[in-house]
Write an enzyme that holds these catalytic residues in place. Structure first.
Site, PDB file in Angstrom:
ATOM      1  N   HIS A 247      39.744  38.231  51.184  1.00  0.00           N
ATOM      2  CA  HIS A 247      40.362  37.707  49.971  1.00  0.00           C
ATOM      3  C   HIS A 247      39.955  38.598  48.810  1.00  0.00           C
ATOM      4  CE1 HIS A 247      41.776  35.003  46.873  1.00  0.00           C
ATOM      5  NE2 HIS A 247      42.312  34.229  47.813  1.00  0.00           N
ATOM      6  N   ARG A 263      45.778  34.065  40.169  1.00  0.00           N
ATOM      7  CA  ARG A 263      46.690  35.191  39.921  1.00  0.00           C
ATOM      8  C   ARG A 263      48.142  34.724  39.941  1.00  0.00           C
ATOM      9  NH1 ARG A 263      45.805  38.360  44.471  1.00  0.00           N
ATOM     10  NH2 ARG A 263      44.279  36.877  45.254  1.00  0.00           N
TER      11      ARG A 263
END
Length: 545
Positions: A247, A263
């Site tokens: 990740h 995000r």
């Protein structure tokens, strides 16, 4: 004898339990911890379904995004199955009371996609956000607590349905007679008793193997591949073990996950110069490598959420704000958040067929992160993990019951139980001059550095040699707590044994794949090689142990 024994009480296991129970099965769910503490609770961002509530979307686009992210290694029929089931899966969760975040009715009516396969009026208000690699805002979410709220919803429903649970029971071995599963042997952690559970069919839903990267993973310590190791010992196979997803945004010091939703809601990635250096919504493998390259240059990398404003952050991402404050002493409302890529998800696992039955063991099924249903391939698309465990969890529950209907009700003998009993007794008797906790930490560091984001022949070979040396030294490791009850030292040693057993399968597959594809990046073979490697690498023990 139970019809369907489910080992693992996370989202996949609970979804399977509800489906098997609804089909008419007697069901028992066994977990080494309590259901609400499972790894599913760590999933934050959302669950993909092409509802088209925020912008135009269609199941075909979801399928295309998943196939693209998989870099050619998925089974397109399985991908279609999962993506086509997504709207119905969200509708099913709605009936259970899953508290999805909502959008205003006028907005949802204006944007709702009329091509949704099974329109459901209540689904029109489900909020959706865009995650990395997606061509549309497709992830249904519950703030940034999606996995936790999913888990509570499923568990509450299981309790309402009267499904039986055995919590704090550790899987030791599967019982296999010939080529057919007959049940399992488990350790009752609280009492220390070794128990045999006879079953007509068994579902493995024990999670992945990211815990091997100890100290460098968003996973809890107990994600040690227990079910995968048990299937290997019982004669099953594993596949795609080299594909481990990193990740992009783990907190720098604690490795705690900062959800992709940060995000997806508009957060930036910046370096020490506060320059953006990558499209934040590219697939995870590309973003993770871009961050890693910045770190290799000596730059720090930060997640910048300041421009989103306090109101939006506290409404949509309250958990991310709390995690930053708690674990890093940083307030993302006003400060940059220092991050690094960390191990997050394992694409490989138990090799299964179209019914999610384990190849090599009849009546044994696997689902969720422990299984390789071949929908994620070389790189999982963000938002597809919660979908997989729920949609395929229901699917495998039905299939396991179908097997149980025609399975023999004759119980297995107790030879496996006796062998497990002798092993545990030996552990209590033998000396342990070498501390396995030191080796567990060293194994995590070795894997992060040599079997990590960027790999090569030299590093992988060195890692394999060190793993073999650790396996040899395992004979001098063991437990130092001699308590029969609630012995966490014993559980953690058994977990370490399983992780150490799986470690060579990951390295061997990574060495064999002399190319770069998705999450598997070889600096000595930086290009993809479809001619030789557009295939699954399957590993199986030659002799059952």
């Amino acid at each position: 004898m139970v019809d369907v024994l489910i080992i693992g009480s996370g989202g996949a296991g609970l979804s399977a339990a509800l489906a098997a129970k609804e089909a008419g099965a007697s069901v028992l769910v066994v977990g080494k911890m309590y259901p609400t503490n499972s790894q599913t609770s760590m999933a934050q961002g959302g669950m993909n379904a092409a509802l088209g509530n925020v912008e135009e979307d269609h199941v075909s686009l979801h399928i295309a995004d998943t196939i693209k992210s998989a870099h050619g290694l998925c089974d397109e029929d399985m991908v279609r199955h999962m993506c086509a089931d997504a709207p119905q899966t969200i509708a099913w969760l709605e009936t259970l009371g899953m508290p999805f975040s909502r959008i205003e009715a006028s907005h949802s009516d204006a944007n709702h996609n009329s091509s949704l396969l099974t329109p459901h009026s209540s689904l029109k208000s489900v909020a959706q956000r865009q995650l990395g690699g997606a061509s549309a805002k497709r992830a249904c979410y519950a703030q940034d607590y999606t996995g936790l709220k999913l888990l509570h919803t499923l568990y509450d429903t299981c309790l309402k349905e009267g499904i039986a649970f055995l919590d704090e029971h550790f899987l030791l071995e599967l019982i296999v007679s010939g080529d057919t599963v007959k049940g399992a042997v488990v350790l009752d952690i609280r009492s220390g008793e070794i128990k045999q559970i006879d079953a007509k069919s068994v579902i493995i839903a024990t999670g992945g193997y990211g815990g091997i990267y100890h100290g460098y993973t968003t996973n809890m310590y107990g994600v040690s591949g227990d079910g995968i190791a048990a299937v290997l010992r019982a004669g099953g196979a594993v596949s795609d073990m080299e594909f481990v997803q990193f990740h992009p945004t783990g907190l720098k010091h604690s490795a705690i996950l900062m959800s992709e939703s940060a995000r997806g809601e508009g957060g930036y990635l910046v370096n020490s110069k506060q320059e953006r250096f990558v499209d934040e919504l590219k697939p995870r493998d590309e973003v993770a490598r871009a961050i890693f390259e910045e770190l290799q240059k000596g730059e720090e990398v930060f997640l910048d959420l300041r421009h989103l404003g306090e109101e939006k952050l506290m409404t949509l991402l309250p958990q991310e704000v709390a995690l930053c404050k708690l674990h890093e002493g940083v307030d993302p409302i006003s400060e940059l958040v220092s991050i690094k890529p960390v191990t997050h998800y394992t694409m490989g696992g138990i090799d299964v067929d179209y019914a999610l039955e384990v190849n090599g063991i009849k009546g044994c099924f696997a689902v969720g992160e422990c299984a390789n249903a071949k929908v994620h391939g070389a790189n999982r698309l963000g938002g597809n993990s919660l979908l997989e465990i729920t949609a395929f969890g229901r699917f495998v529950g039905e299939n396991a019951y179908k097997h149980a209907v025609y399975a023999s009700s004759k119980p297995a003998d107790n030879s496996v139980q006796h062998a497990c009993q002798k092993k545990i007794e030996r552990l209590f008797e033998q000396e342990a001059p070498i501390d396995f906790y030191t080796h567990r930490q060293a194994l995590g560091r070795l894997f992060y550095e040599n079997v990590g984001i960027i790999r090569d022949e030299v590093g992988l070979t060195q890692a394999l040699e060190e793993v073999v040396a650790t396996q040899v030294a395992l004979k001098k490791m063991g437990i130092r707590d001699r308590s029969k009850t609630n012995n966490q030292n014993l559980v953690e040693f058994l977990e370490f044994e399983n992780a150490l057993m799986l470690a060579p399968t990951i390295i061997s597959a990574a060495l064999a794949r002399k190319e770069s594809r998705g999450a598997h990046y070889r600096s000595d073979y930086p290009q993809s090689d479809d001619a030789h490697f557009k295939k699954h690498i399957i590993l199986q023990w030659k002799d059952k142990q």
